[in-house]
Each structure stands twice: as C-alpha cells, then as structure tokens.
Design a protein around this motif. Structure first.
Motif, PDB file in Angstrom:
ATOM      1  N   ARG A  46      -2.144   6.474 -15.139  1.00 19.05           N
ATOM      2  CA  ARG A  46      -2.760   5.512 -14.230  1.00 19.05           C
ATOM      3  C   ARG A  46      -2.211   4.126 -14.520  1.00 19.05           C
ATOM      4  NH1 ARG A  46      -7.266   5.605 -11.027  1.00 19.05           N
ATOM      5  NH2 ARG A  46      -8.255   3.601 -10.579  1.00 19.05           N
ATOM      6  N   GLU A  64       0.830  -1.210   0.000  1.00 15.03           N
ATOM      7  CA  GLU A  64       0.000   0.000   0.000  1.00 15.03           C
ATOM      8  C   GLU A  64       0.865   1.262   0.000  1.00 15.03           C
ATOM      9  OE1 GLU A  64      -3.178   2.204  -0.515  1.00 15.03           O
ATOM     10  OE2 GLU A  64      -3.177   0.012  -0.521  1.00 15.03           O
ATOM     11  N   PRO A 114      -1.860  -0.019 -14.434  1.00 16.97           N
ATOM     12  CA  PRO A 114      -2.779  -1.162 -14.363  1.00 16.97           C
ATOM     13  C   PRO A 114      -2.747  -1.773 -12.966  1.00 16.97           C
ATOM     14  CG  PRO A 114      -0.753  -1.768 -15.493  1.00 16.97           C
ATOM     15  CD  PRO A 114      -0.693  -0.282 -15.285  1.00 16.97           C
ATOM     16  N   THR A 115      -3.730  -2.582 -12.673  1.00 17.33           N
ATOM     17  CA  THR A 115      -3.775  -3.251 -11.381  1.00 17.33           C
ATOM     18  C   THR A 115      -2.576  -4.191 -11.251  1.00 17.33           C
ATOM     19  OG1 THR A 115      -6.185  -3.134 -11.335  1.00 17.33           O
ATOM     20  CG2 THR A 115      -5.122  -4.749  -9.878  1.00 17.33           C
ATOM     21  N   ILE A 116      -1.821  -4.010 -10.193  1.00 18.77           N
ATOM     22  CA  ILE A 116      -0.629  -4.822  -9.941  1.00 18.77           C
ATOM     23  C   ILE A 116      -0.866  -5.623  -8.666  1.00 18.77           C
ATOM     24  CG2 ILE A 116       1.848  -4.765  -9.432  1.00 18.77           C
ATOM     25  CD1 ILE A 116       2.028  -2.182 -11.040  1.00 18.77           C
ATOM     26  N   PRO A 117      -0.706  -6.922  -8.703  1.00 25.19           N
ATOM     27  CA  PRO A 117      -0.958  -7.736  -7.499  1.00 25.19           C
ATOM     28  C   PRO A 117       0.069  -7.454  -6.411  1.00 25.19           C
ATOM     29  CG  PRO A 117      -0.030  -9.082  -9.260  1.00 25.19           C
ATOM     30  CD  PRO A 117      -0.334  -7.748  -9.871  1.00 25.19           C
ATOM     31  N   ASN A 118      -0.334  -7.691  -5.181  1.00 25.97           N
ATOM     32  CA  ASN A 118       0.523  -7.398  -4.037  1.00 25.97           C
ATOM     33  C   ASN A 118       1.857  -8.128  -4.090  1.00 25.97           C
ATOM     34  OD1 ASN A 118      -1.242  -5.594  -2.912  1.00 25.97           O
ATOM     35  ND2 ASN A 118      -1.935  -6.930  -1.260  1.00 25.97           N
ATOM     36  N   ARG A 132       2.299   1.700  -3.467  1.00 19.01           N
ATOM     37  CA  ARG A 132       1.257   2.214  -4.359  1.00 19.01           C
ATOM     38  C   ARG A 132       1.098   3.722  -4.191  1.00 19.01           C
ATOM     39  NH1 ARG A 132      -1.828  -2.282  -2.612  1.00 19.01           N
ATOM     40  NH2 ARG A 132      -1.982  -3.916  -4.200  1.00 19.01           N
ATOM     41  N   TRP A 188       4.318  -5.997  -5.955  1.00 20.24           N
ATOM     42  CA  TRP A 188       4.739  -4.841  -5.155  1.00 20.24           C
ATOM     43  C   TRP A 188       5.721  -5.296  -4.069  1.00 20.24           C
ATOM     44  CZ3 TRP A 188       4.011  -0.399  -7.247  1.00 20.24           C
ATOM     45  CH2 TRP A 188       2.833  -0.027  -7.876  1.00 20.24           C
ATOM     46  N   SER A 235       1.747   6.448  -7.106  1.00 18.89           N
ATOM     47  CA  SER A 235       0.648   7.312  -7.557  1.00 18.89           C
ATOM     48  C   SER A 235       1.038   8.786  -7.542  1.00 18.89           C
ATOM     49  CB  SER A 235      -0.589   7.084  -6.686  1.00 18.89           C
ATOM     50  OG  SER A 235      -0.393   7.592  -5.371  1.00 18.89           O
TER      51      SER A 235
END
Length: 298
Positions: free
Chosen positions: A193, A180, A195-199, A183, A202, A187
C-alpha cells in the motif's frame, strides 16, 4: 505543470541516468534501417562477458524499469537495455504496430552491434517481445526470462482486467491521463500500500513519463497480436525459460503464469515471488535478481 528544473520526476530521472552510467553503460542511438532508430543503453567498452538483453514493459522508458537489475548484473554480463519503439527516443516511420515488429527491430539492433548470442529478459509487454525473439531466433537466444508477462493472453483476460480497473478502455489504464487513472494502475501493479501522494506529483509523473507519443502507443495496444483469440496463440520454445511472477499480480493474475508454464513446454520453470504484484523486480529486487542469476548462470 511543474517546471522541468523543479520536477521531482525529472530530478529522479537524472539520478537513474547516473546509475546506468556508473554501471558502465552509455546512452546510444542507432539507425537499424531506413525507417527505424533505436535508443538503448549499452556497454561503454566491449568485453568477453555474456550478453543480457533487458526489455521494458508498457509504461516509462527503460531507465525507470531496470535500475536495480542493471546495477546487479553489470558485473557478470554485458547489458543492453533498449527503449522499445515510441518509448523515449526510439522511433519509426513504419506503420507496423505489433509486438512482433518490436521484436524484429530489437533483433536488428543486436545484429548491427555484432551480437550473435544473448539471453533475454522481458517484463510485461517486454515479455511479449522477448517471447517472439526467442521463437524466431532459437539459434541466437540462449535463455529466456519472462517476468509478469501473460504471453498466453486471450480475449477474456483483457475484459477481466478492465473490470478490475473499473475502466472502459485499455489505454485509460496503460496510458493514464489523470491522477486517478495513474493511482488505479499503480494499485494493480504494486502489492504494498503506497503512502498518500498528492495530485501534483501524480500529474508530474504523467507529464514526464506518459505524455510522449500517446497516439502511437495507443496503436501499439491495438496492434498486439496476442490476446485477440479465445485460446492462446503461442507455441513452446526450444530454450530454457524462467517464468517469474508476483503472487498478487492483478494485471496478469498468477493463474496465467501456471498456464503459461504448461504451454511453453518442459524446459519452462516457474518461480512465484510472495507478497509482490506486477513489478517484483522493483518491489523486491534482491530476491528477483538472485532467482534470475541462479537461472542464467546454471
């Protein structure tokens, strides 16, 4: 934790190393004095081209921040890309944690290499280091590029950044420990923006790029000489200066760039890149590189 052999971050790091090598650079480490060793990427063979020094920001090591610039500028410049102290394999036993110490250390590195004249480009925290080098050694530093770097930082700027990030401590932003937090940093630093990146991805990035020397890096954040006062603590530079900034930078808003141009004096010029944030050299490298080359080669 993802095993190193399966880590996407490690695999991409290998690709970056190959890019640097293909650009004529090799990984080297030099003891600049009895306390400090600096790791850097530099030319494999000497030439008579002008020298360009690239100084990375707070975050991953230099490999991850300057690939497209190394590939672009290697034809016209001898490029030196150091890892600042406590990033990668650059270390010291000194207790000094200021960005001024970083600048002095990189200056010593270039002295050891026999480099007398050079242009310097720094991004974000690296811009702080570049500014101090230019201020201390106007006879060595020919031109200066300050990218996305509020050298004119004041105390209120840090407070407002933490408000935008919705965090209490600057290290939670600059040294993320959770998906988090990373992220949030991304940001603020990137305009597009993502794309959705899985935890797990990260967390792999955090493990490979943000985990080393955490306590020492916290010391670097606390050791900054800039941003402690209610007014900017800098002076104009003697060299020509290019300030290059993203118009949607949320780490150091564009207002800081406009103010910095006035503070640095009549030899400073400002270029604003549209639809970019804190990393224009990564988001639109072709535009960024063209702007910098026009400045350096003028």
């Amino acid at each position: 934790m993802v095993a190193s052999c399966l880590s996407p971050t490690s695999l991409y790091g290998g690709y970056l190393r190959r890019c640097f090598t293909a650009s004529g650079l090799s990984s080297q480490t030099i003891d600049i004095d009895h306390q400090t060793s600096i790791h850097f990427w530099g030319p494999t063979t000497a030439s008579h081209k002008p020298v360009l020094l690239l100084i990375h920001g707070f975050g991953p090591v230099c490999l991850w921040q300057w690939r497209r610039q190394v590939q672009f500028f290697c034809a016209d410049f001898d490029i030196y890309v150091p890892d600042l102290i406590f990033f990668g394999d650059s270390t010291t036993t000194s207790s000094d944690r200021t960005e001024v110490f970083q600048a002095v250390s990189i200056g010593k590195l270039l002295e050891k290499l026999g480099i007398e004249r050079y242009a310097v480009m720094g991004t974000s925290y690296g811009g702080f280091v570049a500014y101090h080098m230019a201020y201390m050694w106007p006879e060595r530093v020919e031109k200066v590029v300050i990218a996305s770097s509020a050298v004119n930082l004041i105390r209120r700027d840090n407070e407002e950044l933490l408000q935008r990030a919705k965090l209490k401590e600057i290290e939670d932003l600059m040294l993320p420990r959770t998906a988090e937090q990373l992220r949030t940093l991304t940001s603020l630093a990137v305009f597009k923006r993502l794309p959705t990146i899985p935890n797990f991805l990260w967390n792999d990035i955090i493990d490979k790029l943000y985990s080393d020397n955490r306590e020492e890096k916290k010391g670097l954040l606390k050791g900054l000489t800039l941003g402690r006062e209610d007014t900017p603590n800098i002076s104009p530079l003697q060299q020509e200066v290019l300030i290059i900034w993203g118009d949607h930078d949320q780490i150091f808003p564009l207002e800081k760039a406009i103010e910095l141009k006035e503070v640095l004096g009549e030899k400073a010029k400002l270029e604003v890149m549209k639809k970019t944030a804190h990393m224009p050299q990564v988001e639109f490298p072709e535009r960024f590189n063209a702007i910098v080359k026009n400045f350096l080669c003028a």
